[in-house]
Motif scaffolding. Structure first.
Motif, PDB file in Angstrom:
ATOM      1  N   GLY A   1       0.778  -1.226   0.000  1.00  0.00           N
ATOM      2  CA  GLY A   1       0.000   0.000   0.000  1.00  0.00           C
ATOM      3  C   GLY A   1       0.809   1.275   0.000  1.00  0.00           C
ATOM      4  N   ARG A   2       2.134   1.183   0.045  1.00  0.00           N
ATOM      5  CA  ARG A   2       2.975   2.379   0.080  1.00  0.00           C
ATOM      6  C   ARG A   2       3.658   2.566  -1.272  1.00  0.00           C
ATOM      7  NH1 ARG A   2       6.140   1.013   5.552  1.00  0.00           N
ATOM      8  NH2 ARG A   2       5.880  -1.074   4.677  1.00  0.00           N
ATOM      9  N   ASP A   3       3.684   3.817  -1.717  1.00  0.00           N
ATOM     10  CA  ASP A   3       4.165   4.142  -3.056  1.00  0.00           C
ATOM     11  C   ASP A   3       5.686   4.065  -3.113  1.00  0.00           C
ATOM     12  OD1 ASP A   3       4.520   5.038  -5.622  1.00  0.00           O
ATOM     13  OD2 ASP A   3       3.187   6.758  -5.427  1.00  0.00           O
ATOM     14  N   LEU A   4       6.196   3.215  -4.034  1.00  0.00           N
ATOM     15  CA  LEU A   4       7.640   3.079  -4.212  1.00  0.00           C
ATOM     16  C   LEU A   4       8.227   4.166  -5.098  1.00  0.00           C
ATOM     17  CD1 LEU A   4       8.036  -0.790  -4.656  1.00  0.00           C
ATOM     18  CD2 LEU A   4       8.489   0.586  -2.622  1.00  0.00           C
ATOM     19  N   ARG A   5       7.379   5.004  -5.660  1.00  0.00           N
ATOM     20  CA  ARG A   5       7.872   6.093  -6.503  1.00  0.00           C
ATOM     21  C   ARG A   5       8.214   7.325  -5.683  1.00  0.00           C
ATOM     22  NH1 ARG A   5       2.835   6.572 -10.349  1.00  0.00           N
ATOM     23  NH2 ARG A   5       1.936   6.591  -8.255  1.00  0.00           N
ATOM     24  N   SER A   6       8.279   7.208  -4.382  1.00  0.00           N
ATOM     25  CA  SER A   6       8.545   8.332  -3.500  1.00  0.00           C
ATOM     26  C   SER A   6       9.897   8.952  -3.802  1.00  0.00           C
ATOM     27  CB  SER A   6       8.496   7.878  -2.032  1.00  0.00           C
ATOM     28  OG  SER A   6       8.947   8.906  -1.179  1.00  0.00           O
ATOM     29  N   ASP A   7       9.955  10.268  -3.707  1.00  0.00           N
ATOM     30  CA  ASP A   7      11.201  10.981  -3.924  1.00  0.00           C
ATOM     31  C   ASP A   7      11.955  11.226  -2.619  1.00  0.00           C
ATOM     32  OD1 ASP A   7      10.783  11.154  -6.649  1.00  0.00           O
ATOM     33  OD2 ASP A   7       9.653  13.019  -6.485  1.00  0.00           O
ATOM     34  N   ARG A   8      11.496  10.635  -1.536  1.00  0.00           N
ATOM     35  CA  ARG A   8      12.160  10.799  -0.250  1.00  0.00           C
ATOM     36  C   ARG A   8      13.089   9.606  -0.020  1.00  0.00           C
ATOM     37  NH1 ARG A   8       6.832  12.505   3.334  1.00  0.00           N
ATOM     38  NH2 ARG A   8       6.314  14.399   2.136  1.00  0.00           N
ATOM     39  N   PRO A   9      14.399   9.790  -0.233  1.00  0.00           N
ATOM     40  CA  PRO A   9      15.331   8.657  -0.187  1.00  0.00           C
ATOM     41  C   PRO A   9      15.311   7.913   1.150  1.00  0.00           C
ATOM     42  CG  PRO A   9      16.379  10.585  -1.148  1.00  0.00           C
ATOM     43  CD  PRO A   9      15.069  11.042  -0.588  1.00  0.00           C
ATOM     44  N   ARG A  10      15.221   8.635   2.271  1.00  0.00           N
ATOM     45  CA  ARG A  10      15.285   7.956   3.568  1.00  0.00           C
ATOM     46  C   ARG A  10      14.082   7.055   3.771  1.00  0.00           C
ATOM     47  NH1 ARG A  10      16.749  11.504   8.704  1.00  0.00           N
ATOM     48  NH2 ARG A  10      18.617  11.640   7.407  1.00  0.00           N
ATOM     49  N   GLU A  11      12.887   7.543   3.442  1.00  0.00           N
ATOM     50  CA  GLU A  11      11.689   6.722   3.588  1.00  0.00           C
ATOM     51  C   GLU A  11      11.725   5.529   2.641  1.00  0.00           C
ATOM     52  OE1 GLU A  11       8.228   9.056   3.114  1.00  0.00           O
ATOM     53  OE2 GLU A  11       8.679  10.430   4.773  1.00  0.00           O
ATOM     54  N   LEU A  12      12.211   5.757   1.417  1.00  0.00           N
ATOM     55  CA  LEU A  12      12.273   4.670   0.444  1.00  0.00           C
ATOM     56  C   LEU A  12      13.262   3.599   0.891  1.00  0.00           C
ATOM     57  CD1 LEU A  12      11.366   3.589  -2.291  1.00  0.00           C
ATOM     58  CD2 LEU A  12      13.206   4.902  -3.347  1.00  0.00           C
ATOM     59  N   ARG A  13      14.415   4.014   1.431  1.00  0.00           N
ATOM     60  CA  ARG A  13      15.396   3.033   1.898  1.00  0.00           C
ATOM     61  C   ARG A  13      14.827   2.184   3.021  1.00  0.00           C
ATOM     62  NH1 ARG A  13      19.187   7.330   1.537  1.00  0.00           N
ATOM     63  NH2 ARG A  13      19.082   7.607   3.789  1.00  0.00           N
ATOM     64  N   ARG A  14      14.111   2.819   3.937  1.00  0.00           N
ATOM     65  CA  ARG A  14      13.553   2.052   5.055  1.00  0.00           C
ATOM     66  C   ARG A  14      12.474   1.096   4.570  1.00  0.00           C
ATOM     67  NH1 ARG A  14      13.837   1.885  10.297  1.00  0.00           N
ATOM     68  NH2 ARG A  14      12.071   1.189  11.542  1.00  0.00           N
ATOM     69  N   LEU A  15      11.653   1.548   3.637  1.00  0.00           N
ATOM     70  CA  LEU A  15      10.594   0.689   3.105  1.00  0.00           C
ATOM     71  C   LEU A  15      11.185  -0.507   2.388  1.00  0.00           C
ATOM     72  CD1 LEU A  15       7.692   0.007   2.364  1.00  0.00           C
ATOM     73  CD2 LEU A  15       7.848   1.644   0.476  1.00  0.00           C
ATOM     74  N   LEU A  16      12.175  -0.271   1.532  1.00  0.00           N
ATOM     75  CA  LEU A  16      12.779  -1.365   0.788  1.00  0.00           C
ATOM     76  C   LEU A  16      13.611  -2.261   1.705  1.00  0.00           C
ATOM     77  CD1 LEU A  16      13.899   0.476  -2.464  1.00  0.00           C
ATOM     78  CD2 LEU A  16      11.903  -0.965  -2.131  1.00  0.00           C
ATOM     79  N   GLY A  17      14.233  -1.690   2.726  1.00  0.00           N
ATOM     80  CA  GLY A  17      15.065  -2.474   3.613  1.00  0.00           C
ATOM     81  C   GLY A  17      14.294  -3.393   4.529  1.00  0.00           C
ATOM     82  N   THR A  18      13.022  -3.115   4.775  1.00  0.00           N
ATOM     83  CA  THR A  18      12.238  -3.942   5.689  1.00  0.00           C
ATOM     84  C   THR A  18      11.137  -4.727   4.983  1.00  0.00           C
ATOM     85  OG1 THR A  18      10.807  -2.029   6.144  1.00  0.00           O
ATOM     86  CG2 THR A  18      12.655  -2.397   7.633  1.00  0.00           C
ATOM     87  N   GLY A  19      10.560  -4.182   3.934  1.00  0.00           N
ATOM     88  CA  GLY A  19       9.431  -4.845   3.291  1.00  0.00           C
ATOM     89  C   GLY A  19       9.788  -5.665   2.075  1.00  0.00           C
ATOM     90  N   LEU A  20      10.985  -5.475   1.547  1.00  0.00           N
ATOM     91  CA  LEU A  20      11.366  -6.135   0.299  1.00  0.00           C
ATOM     92  C   LEU A  20      12.823  -6.565   0.387  1.00  0.00           C
ATOM     93  CD1 LEU A  20      10.514  -5.048  -3.290  1.00  0.00           C
ATOM     94  CD2 LEU A  20      12.900  -5.300  -2.677  1.00  0.00           C
ATOM     95  N   ALA A  21      13.128  -7.719  -0.177  1.00  0.00           N
ATOM     96  CA  ALA A  21      14.503  -8.208  -0.220  1.00  0.00           C
ATOM     97  C   ALA A  21      14.770  -8.819  -1.584  1.00  0.00           C
ATOM     98  CB  ALA A  21      14.759  -9.239   0.878  1.00  0.00           C
ATOM     99  N   LEU A  22      16.037  -8.797  -1.985  1.00  0.00           N
ATOM    100  CA  LEU A  22      16.417  -9.315  -3.291  1.00  0.00           C
ATOM    101  C   LEU A  22      17.452 -10.410  -3.154  1.00  0.00           C
ATOM    102  CD1 LEU A  22      16.199  -5.910  -3.638  1.00  0.00           C
ATOM    103  CD2 LEU A  22      16.439  -6.605  -6.004  1.00  0.00           C
ATOM    104  N   VAL A  23      17.373 -11.389  -4.040  1.00  0.00           N
ATOM    105  CA  VAL A  23      18.409 -12.400  -4.198  1.00  0.00           C
ATOM    106  C   VAL A  23      18.874 -12.312  -5.638  1.00  0.00           C
ATOM    107  CG1 VAL A  23      18.986 -14.840  -4.110  1.00  0.00           C
ATOM    108  CG2 VAL A  23      17.379 -13.891  -2.449  1.00  0.00           C
ATOM    109  N   PHE A  24      20.126 -11.918  -5.822  1.00  0.00           N
ATOM    110  CA  PHE A  24      20.634 -11.712  -7.171  1.00  0.00           C
ATOM    111  C   PHE A  24      21.095 -13.026  -7.787  1.00  0.00           C
ATOM    112  CE2 PHE A  24      20.791  -7.572  -5.298  1.00  0.00           C
ATOM    113  CZ  PHE A  24      20.548  -6.698  -6.342  1.00  0.00           C
ATOM    114  N   GLN A  25      21.236 -12.997  -9.096  1.00  0.00           N
ATOM    115  CA  GLN A  25      21.558 -14.202  -9.852  1.00  0.00           C
ATOM    116  C   GLN A  25      22.943 -14.739  -9.532  1.00  0.00           C
ATOM    117  OE1 GLN A  25      21.057 -13.685 -14.033  1.00  0.00           O
ATOM    118  NE2 GLN A  25      21.826 -15.692 -14.577  1.00  0.00           N
ATOM    119  N   ASN A  26      23.904 -13.848  -9.334  1.00  0.00           N
ATOM    120  CA  ASN A  26      25.289 -14.258  -9.112  1.00  0.00           C
ATOM    121  C   ASN A  26      25.672 -13.970  -7.671  1.00  0.00           C
ATOM    122  OD1 ASN A  26      27.988 -14.849  -9.160  1.00  0.00           O
ATOM    123  ND2 ASN A  26      28.525 -13.412 -10.779  1.00  0.00           N
ATOM    124  N   PRO A  27      25.708 -14.975  -6.798  1.00  0.00           N
ATOM    125  CA  PRO A  27      26.028 -14.712  -5.390  1.00  0.00           C
ATOM    126  C   PRO A  27      27.443 -14.211  -5.189  1.00  0.00           C
ATOM    127  CG  PRO A  27      26.001 -17.075  -5.814  1.00  0.00           C
ATOM    128  CD  PRO A  27      25.488 -16.417  -7.053  1.00  0.00           C
TER     129      PRO A  27
END
Length: 647
Positions: free
Chosen positions: A395-421
């Motif tokens: 429910g929270r917009d990822l297009r936010s222009d506020r870097p601090r809020e975006l970093r916290r949202l991505l750091g807690t609500g989303l995680a990535l596993v890249f192809q090349n460990p």
């Protein structure tokens, strides 16, 4: 997935690491020699001014311009002062000025270069142009101009030379940092919501430490030379104080009478400068742990190879939450330079991922799968840009222009596993540092609690001896263990959504099965939603609840996994299934292949992008692009050939 709990394990002693660093230093041969030379110079700098300050300044007109003798080993200058004593006494002033200038250049250059490298693309470009313009002026001229501004004092020469050298160091730092900033482990850190300054300090600087050590050692040697040059020109140390450069200036006047008067300080300048440079090469080897920990990794390789994936795959659950979408993407477009008129890598993609759902995103290499994931995580590399009508996470917009809020949202609500460990793990940091960074930054965990979470995460992904692994560098782990470590690092903050970009590509069948079982356990036990990116339908067939097939930057078919696998409606989906090998594949017949290649961005036909490779293509397929439409059974297809099923 078990709960991330447990007791903190004390940090092991770092004696083996210190021994490894000493071995690496000694193995360079020139390192101990350079260190020995500098140690002798340091002793001379401490002792000589105490013992020889009197003879060094005592004027004896009767002994002027004498050659070597038992009393004066290197002769005397035109005022009768002993050349050897003066050379030794001048060691303190010369070394202090050279090291001071190097410290000013290094500190100013690293701060300035780091600021430029860590800035945004436009600011970085402007900063590079300014640095290049400053570097067009010779450093010695800048140093001379700086001495005119600074007050007349012995230390002014060091400050002037340091100011003149700072832009060169800054340019080196930017160049080295740019080669690190594009690596996957930096993108992974940004994906965990790590701030820009912390990314630079923790993930960029350690990976350029070896090259930077060599560069700064050369700067130290050059600073000594430039400080001496200023004194030689009369703009540096002023009488009655003196250094090697001042002695050299006086000695050249009597070069053809007593050459040792000029030769002695010249040799000292060259010797110290060479020692600094050789010491930097040895320190560079110590700063690169992959060079001196490889032996330990090799001794453990057989033991690590015995650890494989465990467990058996279960049937994918059928019930999916019908509540609001956890991830809602509508009209996602990715372009090369971010402008609307440029070639689109991804065009008009809609994705909906429910809570606790596993979505498989399938397609050939170049279909836009990874770019879609990077766009969702706001990690697209410059100058690639994206736009979307809707892009929300919980429910929270990822297009936010506020870097601090975006970093916290991505750091807690989303995680990535890249192809090349191997690329997404920082090779200069131990595994424990990387696994504890996100919990400390976003979950408020202290060092002990973050370590507990990291250990529990490694146990959950079935990595043996987790306490030991936390003390190791990524290159000391096997490929399968690195892949599992990236999973643990992604899940240690308990995200609601996991984006896994082909996490099983580099694994053998045993490890691949174990990795898929692990993802299923994470989804079942914790309700973590997963987007699994793959080019192989057989990999996602037994795991995902829904499948979205992607081609040339667009979704061409989407629906429940069982139905898509049983009755594919798009010719591209059928071709992918036919070209997949399974345990029941008839080895007596050739495996069908899809002829041709996906089109490059902006070079496809105006109609269906798959038309040039499709055996069922009609005339209108090449003229008009089919729209992704809903069909009975909750499926979507973008194909003119299957138009009858779209009614």
């Amino acid at each position: 997935m078990t709960a991330l709990t447990g007791q903190a394990v004390p940090q092991a002693a770092s004696a083996p690491e210190r021994r490894g660093g000493r071995r690496a230093f000694r193995s360079t041969v020139v390192g101990p020699v350079a260190l020995g030379v500098l140690a002798v110079l340091a002793v001379v700098a401490l002792v000589a001014p105490v013992l020889g300050s009197g003879p060094a300044v005592t004027v004896r007109a009767a002994d002027a311009v004498l050659g070597p003798s038992a009393e004066h080993w290197l002769g005397t200058d035109r005022l009768g002062r002993d050349v050897l004593v003066r050379t030794l006494v001048a060691t303190r002033t010369s070394l202090l000025l050279g090291l001071g200038a190097a410290a000013v250049a290094a500190l100013g250059g690293v701060i300035l270069g780091g600021a430029v490298a860590a800035a945004g693309p436009r600011t970085r470009s402007a900063g590079l142009r300014v640095l290049d313009a400053v570097l067009a002026f010779p450093a010695i001229l800048v140093a001379i101009l700086a001495t005119l501004v600074l007050p007349q004092a012995t230390g002014s020469a060091a400050v002037a030379v340091g100011v003149a050298g700072a832009p060169g160091v800054a340019r080196i730092v930017v160049t080295l940092a740019m080669t690190v900033l594009v690596r996957d482990h930096v993108a992974a850190a940004r994906g965990f919501g790590v701030g820009r300054i912390r990314v630079f300090v923790r993930h960029v600087v350690p990976n350029m430490a070896d090259s930077l050590a060599v560069s700064l050692s050369v700067v130290a040697g050059m600073s000594l030379v430039v400080v001496s040059s200023l004194s030689f020109l009369g703009a540096g140390v002023q009488p009655p104080a003196y250094d090697w450069g001042g002695m050299l200036s006086q000695g050249v006047r009597d070069l053809y009478v007593t050459p040792l008067v000029a030769l002695a300080p010249a040799v000292m300048i060259a010797l110290a400068g060479l020692a600094f440079g050789l010491l930097g090469e040895a320190l560079a080897r110590v700063a690169n742990p992959s060079l001196w920990t490889t032996g330990d990794a090799g001794r453990d390789r057989r033991a690590r190879a015995a650890s494989g994936a465990e467990g058996a795959a279960d049937e994918a659950p059928d019930d999916i939450s019908e509540g609001p979408a956890l991830l809602d993407v509508r009209g996602l477009t990715v372009t090369v330079d971010g402008s609307p008129g440029s070639a689109a890598i991804v065009s008009g993609v809609d994705l909906r991922v429910g809570r606790g759902e596993i979505l498989g995103l399938v397609g050939e290499s170049g279909s836009g799968k990874s770019m879609t994931m990077l766009a969702v995580a706001r990690l697209l590399p410059y100058p690639v840009g994206s736009s979307a009508d809707t892009l929300t996470l919980d429910g929270r917009d990822l297009r936010s222009d506020r870097p601090r809020e975006l970093r916290r949202l991505l750091g807690t609500g989303l995680a990535l596993v890249f192809q090349n460990p191997a690329a997404c793990l920082n090779p200069a940091l131990k595994l424990g540092v990387q696994l504890t960074e996100a919990p400390r930054a976003h979950r408020g965990a202290d060092r002990a609690r973050a370590r507990e979470l990291a250990l529990a995460g490694l146990r959950d992904v079935r990595i043996p001896e987790p306490e030991r692994r936390l003390r190791q560098y990524p290159h000391e782990l096997s490929g399968g263990q690195r892949q599992r470590a990236t999973i643990a690092m992604a899940l240690v903050t308990a995200p609601g959504l996991l984006l896994a970009d082909e996490p099983t590509t580099a694994l053998d069948n045993t490890l691949r099965r174990g990795m898929l079982d692990l993802l299923r356990d994470v989804n079942t036990a914790d309700g973590t939603a997963i987007v699994l990116v793959s080019h192989d339908l057989s990999v996602v067939g037994g795991l995902c609840h829904r499948i979205a097939v992607m081609y040339a930057g667009r979704i061409v078919e989407e629906g429940p996994t069982a139905e898509v696998m049983a009755t594919p409606k798009h010719p591209y989906t059928r071709a992918l299934l036919d070209s997949s090998l399974t345990m029941t594949t008839d080895l007596g017949r050739p495996v069908p292949a899809i002829d041709g290649q996906p089109p490059r961005p902006g070079e496809g036909p105006p109609g269906c992008a798959f038309a040039p490779r499709c055996a069922l293509a009609e005339d209108r397929c090449a003229r008009t692009r089919p729209v992704l439409r809903e069909v009975p059974g909750g499926r979507k297809v973008a194909c003119w050939v299957d138009e009858g099923s779209l009614a």
